[in-house]
Design a protein around this motif. Structure first.
Motif, PDB file in Angstrom:
ATOM      1  N   ALA A  24       0.766  -1.182   0.122  1.00 36.39           N
ATOM      2  CA  ALA A  24       0.009  -0.041  -0.039  1.00 36.39           C
ATOM      3  C   ALA A  24       0.963   1.232  -0.031  1.00 36.39           C
ATOM      4  CB  ALA A  24      -0.747   0.123   1.245  1.00 36.39           C
ATOM      5  N   ASP A  25       0.211   2.268  -0.320  1.00 32.15           N
ATOM      6  CA  ASP A  25       1.034   3.691  -0.455  1.00 32.15           C
ATOM      7  C   ASP A  25       1.024   4.237   0.683  1.00 32.15           C
ATOM      8  OD1 ASP A  25       1.681   3.597  -3.314  1.00 32.15           O
ATOM      9  OD2 ASP A  25      -0.288   4.554  -3.645  1.00 32.15           O
ATOM     10  N   ALA A  26       2.113   4.951   1.185  1.00 33.45           N
ATOM     11  CA  ALA A  26       2.086   5.791   2.435  1.00 33.45           C
ATOM     12  C   ALA A  26       1.064   6.956   1.971  1.00 33.45           C
ATOM     13  CB  ALA A  26       3.333   6.607   2.610  1.00 33.45           C
ATOM     14  N   LEU A  27       0.707   7.538   3.067  1.00 32.63           N
ATOM     15  CA  LEU A  27      -0.521   8.549   2.869  1.00 32.63           C
ATOM     16  C   LEU A  27      -0.118   9.758   2.064  1.00 32.63           C
ATOM     17  CD1 LEU A  27      -3.446  10.012   3.718  1.00 32.63           C
ATOM     18  CD2 LEU A  27      -2.216  10.870   5.637  1.00 32.63           C
ATOM     19  N   ILE A  28       1.205  10.023   2.113  1.00 29.64           N
ATOM     20  CA  ILE A  28       1.508  11.266   1.304  1.00 29.64           C
ATOM     21  C   ILE A  28       1.660  10.990  -0.098  1.00 29.64           C
ATOM     22  CG2 ILE A  28       4.040  10.852   1.477  1.00 29.64           C
ATOM     23  CD1 ILE A  28       4.372  13.985   1.630  1.00 29.64           C
ATOM     24  N   VAL A  29       1.816   9.693  -0.472  1.00 32.59           N
ATOM     25  CA  VAL A  29       1.783   9.089  -1.825  1.00 32.59           C
ATOM     26  C   VAL A  29       0.437   9.000  -2.268  1.00 32.59           C
ATOM     27  CG1 VAL A  29       2.829   7.186  -3.316  1.00 32.59           C
ATOM     28  CG2 VAL A  29       3.958   7.840  -1.398  1.00 32.59           C
ATOM     29  N   GLU A  30      -0.376   8.365  -1.455  1.00 37.70           N
ATOM     30  CA  GLU A  30      -1.725   8.363  -1.705  1.00 37.70           C
ATOM     31  C   GLU A  30      -2.437   9.710  -2.194  1.00 37.70           C
ATOM     32  OE1 GLU A  30      -5.381   7.938   1.271  1.00 37.70           O
ATOM     33  OE2 GLU A  30      -3.926   6.007   1.186  1.00 37.70           O
ATOM     34  N   ARG A  31      -1.983  10.646  -1.399  1.00 40.76           N
ATOM     35  CA  ARG A  31      -2.895  11.967  -1.953  1.00 40.76           C
ATOM     36  C   ARG A  31      -2.131  12.447  -3.043  1.00 40.76           C
ATOM     37  NH1 ARG A  31      -3.394  15.080   4.171  1.00 40.76           N
ATOM     38  NH2 ARG A  31      -5.343  13.936   4.555  1.00 40.76           N
ATOM     39  N   MET A  32      -0.903  12.221  -3.426  1.00 40.20           N
ATOM     40  CA  MET A  32      -0.343  12.687  -4.527  1.00 40.20           C
ATOM     41  C   MET A  32      -0.843  12.135  -5.753  1.00 40.20           C
ATOM     42  SD  MET A  32       3.764  13.528  -3.959  1.00 40.20           S
ATOM     43  CE  MET A  32       4.419  11.891  -3.308  1.00 40.20           C
ATOM     44  N   ARG A  33      -1.087  10.606  -5.659  1.00 39.84           N
ATOM     45  CA  ARG A  33      -1.670   9.883  -6.804  1.00 39.84           C
ATOM     46  C   ARG A  33      -3.115  10.342  -7.224  1.00 39.84           C
ATOM     47  NH1 ARG A  33       1.385   5.170  -8.532  1.00 39.84           N
ATOM     48  NH2 ARG A  33       2.666   4.337  -6.889  1.00 39.84           N
ATOM     49  N   ALA A  34      -3.633  10.611  -5.950  1.00 44.40           N
ATOM     50  CA  ALA A  34      -5.103  10.958  -6.150  1.00 44.40           C
ATOM     51  C   ALA A  34      -5.375  12.341  -6.749  1.00 44.40           C
ATOM     52  CB  ALA A  34      -5.788  11.092  -4.637  1.00 44.40           C
ATOM     53  N   ALA A  35      -4.305  13.056  -6.679  1.00 43.79           N
ATOM     54  CA  ALA A  35      -4.367  14.672  -7.239  1.00 43.79           C
ATOM     55  C   ALA A  35      -3.924  14.315  -8.699  1.00 43.79           C
ATOM     56  CB  ALA A  35      -3.518  15.579  -6.361  1.00 43.79           C
ATOM     57  N   GLY A  36      -3.475  13.404  -9.086  1.00 44.69           N
ATOM     58  CA  GLY A  36      -2.859  13.095 -10.499  1.00 44.69           C
ATOM     59  C   GLY A  36      -1.515  12.702 -10.871  1.00 44.69           C
ATOM     60  N   ALA A  37      -0.594  12.886  -9.707  1.00 48.07           N
ATOM     61  CA  ALA A  37       0.884  12.689 -10.240  1.00 48.07           C
ATOM     62  C   ALA A  37       1.122  11.382 -10.301  1.00 48.07           C
ATOM     63  CB  ALA A  37       1.419  13.015  -8.850  1.00 48.07           C
ATOM     64  N   ILE A  38       2.082  10.976 -11.049  1.00 51.01           N
ATOM     65  CA  ILE A  38       2.534   9.984 -11.826  1.00 51.01           C
ATOM     66  C   ILE A  38       3.882   9.721 -11.204  1.00 51.01           C
ATOM     67  CG2 ILE A  38       3.427   8.867 -13.970  1.00 51.01           C
ATOM     68  CD1 ILE A  38       0.865  10.555 -15.260  1.00 51.01           C
ATOM     69  N   VAL A  39       4.168   8.530 -10.404  1.00 59.17           N
ATOM     70  CA  VAL A  39       5.302   8.293  -9.940  1.00 59.17           C
ATOM     71  C   VAL A  39       6.225   7.370 -11.083  1.00 59.17           C
ATOM     72  CG1 VAL A  39       6.516   6.502  -8.181  1.00 59.17           C
ATOM     73  CG2 VAL A  39       4.277   7.694  -7.908  1.00 59.17           C
ATOM     74  N   VAL A  40       7.367   7.997 -11.202  1.00 59.87           N
ATOM     75  CA  VAL A  40       8.311   7.479 -12.040  1.00 59.87           C
ATOM     76  C   VAL A  40       9.542   6.735 -11.602  1.00 59.87           C
ATOM     77  CG1 VAL A  40       7.979   9.143 -13.712  1.00 59.87           C
ATOM     78  CG2 VAL A  40       9.708   9.585 -12.134  1.00 59.87           C
ATOM     79  N   GLY A  41       9.523   6.591 -10.030  1.00 62.13           N
ATOM     80  CA  GLY A  41      10.631   5.880  -9.352  1.00 62.13           C
ATOM     81  C   GLY A  41      10.624   6.286  -8.067  1.00 62.13           C
ATOM     82  N   LYS A  42      11.820   6.143  -7.216  1.00 63.79           N
ATOM     83  CA  LYS A  42      12.172   6.186  -6.139  1.00 63.79           C
ATOM     84  C   LYS A  42      13.497   7.404  -5.935  1.00 63.79           C
ATOM     85  CE  LYS A  42       9.692   4.987  -3.204  1.00 63.79           C
ATOM     86  NZ  LYS A  42       9.605   3.898  -2.226  1.00 63.79           N
ATOM     87  N   SER A  43      13.256   8.522  -4.762  1.00 66.53           N
ATOM     88  CA  SER A  43      14.599   9.034  -4.805  1.00 66.53           C
ATOM     89  C   SER A  43      15.464   8.854  -3.602  1.00 66.53           C
ATOM     90  CB  SER A  43      14.005  10.662  -4.391  1.00 66.53           C
ATOM     91  OG  SER A  43      13.147  10.661  -3.374  1.00 66.53           O
ATOM     92  N   ASN A  44      16.826   8.741  -3.670  1.00 67.18           N
ATOM     93  CA  ASN A  44      17.785   8.343  -2.868  1.00 67.18           C
ATOM     94  C   ASN A  44      17.663   8.842  -1.453  1.00 67.18           C
ATOM     95  OD1 ASN A  44      19.702   6.197  -2.317  1.00 67.18           O
ATOM     96  ND2 ASN A  44      21.364   7.281  -2.963  1.00 67.18           N
ATOM     97  N   VAL A  45      17.847   8.148  -0.580  1.00 71.12           N
ATOM     98  CA  VAL A  45      18.033   8.384   0.739  1.00 71.12           C
ATOM     99  C   VAL A  45      19.360   8.016   1.604  1.00 71.12           C
ATOM    100  CG1 VAL A  45      15.658   8.742   1.281  1.00 71.12           C
ATOM    101  CG2 VAL A  45      16.655   6.412   1.837  1.00 71.12           C
ATOM    102  N   PRO A  46      19.772   8.662   2.666  1.00 71.11           N
ATOM    103  CA  PRO A  46      20.712   7.858   3.523  1.00 71.11           C
ATOM    104  C   PRO A  46      19.928   6.682   4.181  1.00 71.11           C
ATOM    105  CG  PRO A  46      20.488  10.153   4.372  1.00 71.11           C
ATOM    106  CD  PRO A  46      19.320   9.990   3.277  1.00 71.11           C
ATOM    107  N   GLU A  47      20.691   5.713   4.715  1.00 71.16           N
ATOM    108  CA  GLU A  47      20.284   4.404   5.363  1.00 71.16           C
ATOM    109  C   GLU A  47      19.189   5.017   6.488  1.00 71.16           C
ATOM    110  OE1 GLU A  47      21.839   0.451   7.487  1.00 71.16           O
ATOM    111  OE2 GLU A  47      23.205   1.596   6.222  1.00 71.16           O
ATOM    112  N   PHE A  48      17.960   4.518   6.442  1.00 67.14           N
ATOM    113  CA  PHE A  48      16.888   4.817   7.292  1.00 67.14           C
ATOM    114  C   PHE A  48      16.727   6.290   7.477  1.00 67.14           C
ATOM    115  CE2 PHE A  48      17.852   0.554   8.624  1.00 67.14           C
ATOM    116  CZ  PHE A  48      16.986  -0.311   8.263  1.00 67.14           C
ATOM    117  N   ALA A  49      17.080   7.078   6.428  1.00 68.09           N
ATOM    118  CA  ALA A  49      16.990   8.562   6.569  1.00 68.09           C
ATOM    119  C   ALA A  49      17.600   9.291   7.726  1.00 68.09           C
ATOM    120  CB  ALA A  49      15.429   9.042   6.316  1.00 68.09           C
ATOM    121  N   ALA A  50      18.668   8.658   8.044  1.00 65.98           N
ATOM    122  CA  ALA A  50      19.538   9.141   9.299  1.00 65.98           C
ATOM    123  C   ALA A  50      20.526   9.938   8.848  1.00 65.98           C
ATOM    124  CB  ALA A  50      19.916   7.974   9.970  1.00 65.98           C
ATOM    125  N   GLY A  51      20.622  11.364   8.978  1.00 63.18           N
ATOM    126  CA  GLY A  51      21.654  12.170   8.530  1.00 63.18           C
ATOM    127  C   GLY A  51      21.309  13.090   7.290  1.00 63.18           C
TER     128      GLY A  51
END
Length: 475
Positions: A109-136
């Motif tokens: 399932a989508d996270a809520l923020i993704v759910e809202r973007m998709r419902a508004a018409g956004a088209i997901v082309v991929g994922k953006s990179n992060v530090p491990e567990f978004a730490a730092g």
């Protein structure tokens, strides 16, 4: 193809692209294809979009075009491509958190923020990179490697929304979701010359989430302009019953950024936090010049030393407590497979007493009331986003700032996480460049729940300076 008539589709403002798509001046297929081509051409240099779904994105674009042709009402993000931060769940698309443990994880399932973007018409082309567990605030991990700064690929793009910021700057997509506990929307925006808004906690609800009452972390929007960032805020903000701290105000009004100028606005200026933090001279100079810009526009600017006492202990205590709860069992189950910085923070959290956590909560309350009173005197606080310019991408973190040694990977981010501890919204706006051409953002902080006015102040500064229109040397 945009309001200036000169930019290609991949650098057209999101607000203008959305208008063109609604008016059928350009198709969703054309827009998505232009961005996929840009990703193919440029991303090998920056490593920002790490999991891609081009075929699915083109199918969704075709379906969006067909719905519009049948007369369906388009959503506010109709046809706009986005790469989702790789800690936000995407149904049917790999979400790794930058961790080998989750390298093949595909959410249902989508996270809520993704759910809202998709419902508004956004088209997901991929994922953006992060530090491990978004730490730092430096984006590197053992799954995908390091994201590099489009303005100088030997430098950091910041983090943890570093992939998102680098992708925006490089023209890989026009808007981006992110999240911010200690600066993860603002720091990469500063490093990559884009806009990142940390909303008031609760403005953009988070789901799934286990710590429903925790006040430090929040999802939020990024864009290349203030108006584009506000457009995305208008979609992702608003209440949700799964998030008890979500603010009741709907998001839609944020799409219209106030056009009131800064005449009469009371600006508090602190280029080095009143001497409380080390700040590189070139960064402090950019913030000082931003104060002069606001003054020339009619604002009343006063240099101050804001009182952030208690922010350091409160933030570090509650962050460690959160890391223990979030990652303690995972670290025990996978010894040696979680990066040392995360494991060390979780261990610190495990050792905390109830009294220490309680005192940190009291310190947050004191900070909130202190800044509530501060914003009775001022309309906006103008600060550095980061204490230094983008650093060597080969480092885990900068070893010193302005000659002051940094004891760990968090210390150089205090200019952001002290603000997080106040509960106030804050936005990073392109503020200028160092003598070596590296971007420097300025941080505008407003009163609790004051995002609308804050965006107006940021837009006035943006229009006066146009630093965000300087593109990276990638072509």
């Amino acid at each position: 193809m945009n309001s200036t008539g000169s930019d290609p589709l991949h650098y057209t403002d999101a607000v203008e692209l959305a208008r063109m798509l609604r008016g059928r001046e350009v198709s969703a297929r054309e827009v998505v294809r232009a961005h996929l081509d840009r990703i193919h051409a440029v991303d090998p240099l920056v490593n920002a979009v790490v999991t891609r779904c081009a075929e699915r994105a083109m199918e969704e674009a075709a379906a969006a075009d067909e719905r519009l042709a049948r007369g369906a009402s388009p959503g506010p993000l109709h046809g706009l491509p986005v790469a989702v931060k790789d800690v936000h769940d995407t149904a049917g698309l790999r979400t790794t958190h930058g961790s080998p443990i989750f390298a093949e994880h595909v959410p249902g399932a989508d996270a809520l923020i993704v759910e809202r973007m998709r419902a508004a018409g956004a088209i997901v082309v991929g994922k953006s990179n992060v530090p491990e567990f978004a730490a730092g605030s430096h984006t590197f991990n053992p799954v995908f490697g390091t994201t590099r700064n489009p303005y100088d690929t030997s430098r950091s793009a910041g983090g943890s929304s570093g992939g998102a910021a680098a992708a925006l700057a490089a023209g890989l997509h026009p808007i981006a979701d992110g999240s911010d506990m200690g600066g993860s929307l603002r720091n990469p925006a500063s490093f990559c010359n884009v806009v990142g808004l940390r909303p008031t906690p609760g403005r953009v609800p988070a789901w799934p989430a286990t710590l429903l009452w925790e006040p430090l972390g929040t999802p939020g929007p990024m864009g290349r302009t203030v108006a584009d960032t506000a457009l995305l805020l208008s979609v992702v903000a608003g209440p949700d019953p799964r998030t008890p701290t979500a603010l009741e105000s709907p998001g839609a009004p944020f799409a219209e950024v106030p056009e009131t100028g800064p005449a009469g606005v009371r600006v508090a200026l602190a280029p080095d936090f009143g001497g409380a933090l080390p700040v590189e001279p070139e960064v402090a100079a950019v913030v000082t010049e931003a104060g002069r810009v606001m003054e020339r526009l009619g604002a009343a600017v006063e240099e101050v030393r804001p009182d952030f006492s208690g922010a350091e202990e409160a933030f570090r205590t509650l962050r460690a407590w959160r890391f223990h709860l979030a990652f303690g069992e995972l670290i025990d189950a996978h010894p040696g497979r979680v990066k040392e910085a995360v494991a060390a923070n979780a261990a610190q959290g495990s050792a905390l007493s109830g009294g220490q956590v309680g005192r940190a909560q009291v310190a947050l309350a004191e900070l909130y009331h202190r800044f509530r009173a501060f914003f009775d005197r001022f309309d906006v606080l103008l600060l550095p986003v980061s204490q230094l310019a983008p650093f060597d991408a080969g480092l885990e973190y900068p070893p010193e700032v302005a000659g002051v040694p940094m004891p760990d990977y968090l210390a150089w981010m205090a200019s952001c996480y002290w603000v997080s501890a106040t509960g106030c919204p804050a936005v990073s706006v392109p503020g200028g460049f160092t003598s070596g051409g590296l971007p420097v953002g300025v941080q505008l902080v407003g009163p609790h729940r004051g995002e609308r006015a804050l965006l107006g102040h940021a837009a006035a500064f943006e229009a006066a300076t146009r630093h965000g229109r300087r593109r990276p040397p990638l072509d």
